[in-house]
Write an enzyme that holds these catalytic residues in place. Structure first.
Site, PDB file in Angstrom:
ATOM      1  N   ASP A  70      37.873  40.208  34.850  1.00 60.30           N
ATOM      2  CA  ASP A  70      39.224  40.223  35.419  1.00 60.30           C
ATOM      3  C   ASP A  70      40.224  40.665  34.361  1.00 60.30           C
ATOM      4  OD1 ASP A  70      38.414  37.485  37.521  1.00 60.30           O
ATOM      5  OD2 ASP A  70      39.058  39.469  38.175  1.00 60.30           O
ATOM      6  N   HIS A 104      37.589  44.514  37.293  1.00 63.87           N
ATOM      7  CA  HIS A 104      38.661  44.384  38.292  1.00 63.87           C
ATOM      8  C   HIS A 104      40.001  44.560  37.579  1.00 63.87           C
ATOM      9  CE1 HIS A 104      40.811  41.339  41.211  1.00 63.87           C
ATOM     10  NE2 HIS A 104      41.310  42.562  41.296  1.00 63.87           N
ATOM     11  N   HIS A 114      31.695  39.949  36.369  1.00 63.87           N
ATOM     12  CA  HIS A 114      33.022  40.325  36.869  1.00 63.87           C
ATOM     13  C   HIS A 114      34.036  40.116  35.761  1.00 63.87           C
ATOM     14  CE1 HIS A 114      35.862  41.095  40.195  1.00 63.87           C
ATOM     15  NE2 HIS A 114      36.619  40.194  39.645  1.00 63.87           N
ATOM     16  N   MET A 146      40.508  40.168  48.109  1.00 64.07           N
ATOM     17  CA  MET A 146      41.098  39.052  47.374  1.00 64.07           C
ATOM     18  C   MET A 146      41.323  37.905  48.343  1.00 64.07           C
ATOM     19  SD  MET A 146      41.085  39.977  44.336  1.00 64.07           S
ATOM     20  CE  MET A 146      41.858  38.481  43.737  1.00 64.07           C
ATOM     21  N   MET A 151      43.621  44.407  37.423  1.00 62.53           N
ATOM     22  CA  MET A 151      44.861  43.912  38.010  1.00 62.53           C
ATOM     23  C   MET A 151      45.995  44.356  37.076  1.00 62.53           C
ATOM     24  SD  MET A 151      43.419  40.211  39.205  1.00 62.53           S
ATOM     25  CE  MET A 151      42.015  40.304  38.081  1.00 62.53           C
ATOM     26  N   MET A 162      43.978  41.613  33.400  1.00 68.02           N
ATOM     27  CA  MET A 162      45.320  41.336  33.893  1.00 68.02           C
ATOM     28  C   MET A 162      46.359  41.742  32.845  1.00 68.02           C
ATOM     29  SD  MET A 162      44.744  37.578  35.524  1.00 68.02           S
ATOM     30  CE  MET A 162      43.297  37.228  36.564  1.00 68.02           C
ATOM     31  N   ASP A 165      36.593  37.761  46.310  1.00 69.97           N
ATOM     32  CA  ASP A 165      37.000  37.249  45.001  1.00 69.97           C
ATOM     33  C   ASP A 165      38.126  36.225  45.134  1.00 69.97           C
ATOM     34  OD1 ASP A 165      38.330  38.930  42.001  1.00 69.97           O
ATOM     35  OD2 ASP A 165      37.888  36.829  42.421  1.00 69.97           O
ATOM     36  N   SER A 213      32.876  35.539  37.377  1.00 67.85           N
ATOM     37  CA  SER A 213      34.063  36.027  36.680  1.00 67.85           C
ATOM     38  C   SER A 213      34.216  35.331  35.330  1.00 67.85           C
ATOM     39  CB  SER A 213      35.319  35.743  37.512  1.00 67.85           C
ATOM     40  OG  SER A 213      36.471  35.939  36.699  1.00 67.85           O
TER      41      SER A 213
HETATM   42  C1  DX5 Z   1      42.143  36.062  40.490  1.00 69.69           C
HETATM   43  C2  DX5 Z   1      40.781  36.205  39.865  1.00 69.69           C
HETATM   44  C3  DX5 Z   1      39.941  35.022  40.327  1.00 69.69           C
HETATM   45  C4  DX5 Z   1      38.602  34.933  39.681  1.00 69.69           C
HETATM   46  C5  DX5 Z   1      37.741  33.937  40.416  1.00 69.69           C
HETATM   47  O1  DX5 Z   1      42.959  37.071  40.060  1.00 69.69           O
HETATM   48  O2  DX5 Z   1      40.220  37.437  40.249  1.00 69.69           O
HETATM   49  O3  DX5 Z   1      39.781  35.154  41.711  1.00 69.69           O
HETATM   50  O4  DX5 Z   1      37.987  36.166  39.730  1.00 69.69           O
HETATM   51  O5  DX5 Z   1      38.288  32.703  40.219  1.00 69.69           O
HETATM   52  P1  DX5 Z   1      37.759  31.386  40.971  1.00 69.69           P
HETATM   53  O6  DX5 Z   1      36.317  31.626  41.370  1.00 69.69           O
HETATM   54  O7  DX5 Z   1      37.908  30.302  39.950  1.00 69.69           O
HETATM   55  O8  DX5 Z   1      38.643  31.248  42.166  1.00 69.69           O
HETATM   56 ZN    ZN Z   2      38.628  39.517  40.093  1.00 65.01          ZN
END
Ligand code: DX5
Ligand code: ZN
Length: 225
Positions: free
Chosen positions: A35, A66, A33, A137, A68, A37, A175, A8
């Site tokens: 993320d 992903h 990946h 998650m 969010m 948000m 994740d 990620s």
């Molecule tokens: C949360 C993110 C995290 C990220 C991974 O919203 O989606 O889970 O991808 O983070 P680590 O591997 O640092 O937990």
């Molecule tokens: Zn993610």
């Protein structure tokens, strides 16, 4: 099973994301990946389709995006245009999950759903035949560096049974809080792909290949590119 590793970039230096993507590719990552948000669906904000588009030329690896964000529907085309290969949405992000997945597939992209720690697994059942990926998650979404929620292991195993029963080749990705210490248990429970930010970026770019190999487990040496 040797899991796919999807680092990620949430944990990357946001001032050098192109370099991070190139370094992850060279270090043997299987996917990238991303993320996304919006500060509404989750209490954090990150990047949008413009950054995905800027990153696209830096690697040929699949962009595992992903979302969010809520609503997600207004942004599907933009992320598809920007170069996403997999677009994963949360069922809570809009009123018509079936139509959202239809739209993603209609854009020629692989479709995924992300299940938060308290989201019923039954959300996946009615749309299993439309899914290329299910994202479990193992933290509450919004931030990297959180601890893995062990209670998700049983849910991963249940989803693996559902996927086997469907006869479909659906990636079961996990994740949040994934580390070399828990990766083997997560894969044993049924995961076929692991997302990791903190555990991959720890130690800087010279450590990425070893960090990725450590997540893959024994025999999972990084594929130097
Ligand atoms: C949360 C993110 C995290 C990220 C991974 O919203 O989606 O889970 O991808 O983070 P680590 O591997 O640092 O937990
Ligand atoms: Zn993610």
């Amino acid at each position: 099973m040797t899991p796919l590793i999807s680092p990620s970039i949430l944990s990357a230096d946001f001032a050098a994301l192109g370099e991070a993507v190139r370094d992850l590719d060279a270090a043997g990552a299987d996917m990238i990946h991303v993320d996304v948000m919006d500060g509404h669906f989750v209490p954090n904000m990150t990047i949008g389709p413009g950054v995905v588009s800027a990153l696209r030329p830096h690697s040929e690896l699949p962009f595992d995006v992903h979302l969010m964000v809520a609503p997600a529907d207004p942004f599907l085309e933009a992320f598809a245009e920007a170069g996403a290969d997999i677009i994963t949405v949360h069922p809570e992000a809009g009123p018509h999950l079936h139509r959202t997945l239809q739209t993603i597939r209609g854009l020629g992209k692989n479709a995924g759903i992300a299940l938060n720690p308290a989201t019923p697994l039954s959300f996946a059942e009615p749309v299993l035949d439309m899914l290329d990926l299910i994202l479990v998650m193992s933290v509450n979404p919004g931030f990297g560096g959180q601890a893995f929620l062990d209670g998700q292991l049983a849910r991963i195993a249940r989803l693996r049974e559902m996927i086997e029963g469907s006869g479909r080749d659906i990636v079961l990705e996990v994740d949040g809080g994934v580390t070399p210490d828990n990766a083997a248990r997560i894969v044993k429970a049924g995961a076929s792909a692991l997302v990791a930010g903190t555990a991959v970026f720890r130690g800087g770019a010279s450590a990425y290949a070893d960090n990725i190999a450590a997540l893959r487990g024994s025999g999972g040496r990084a594929r130097a590119r």
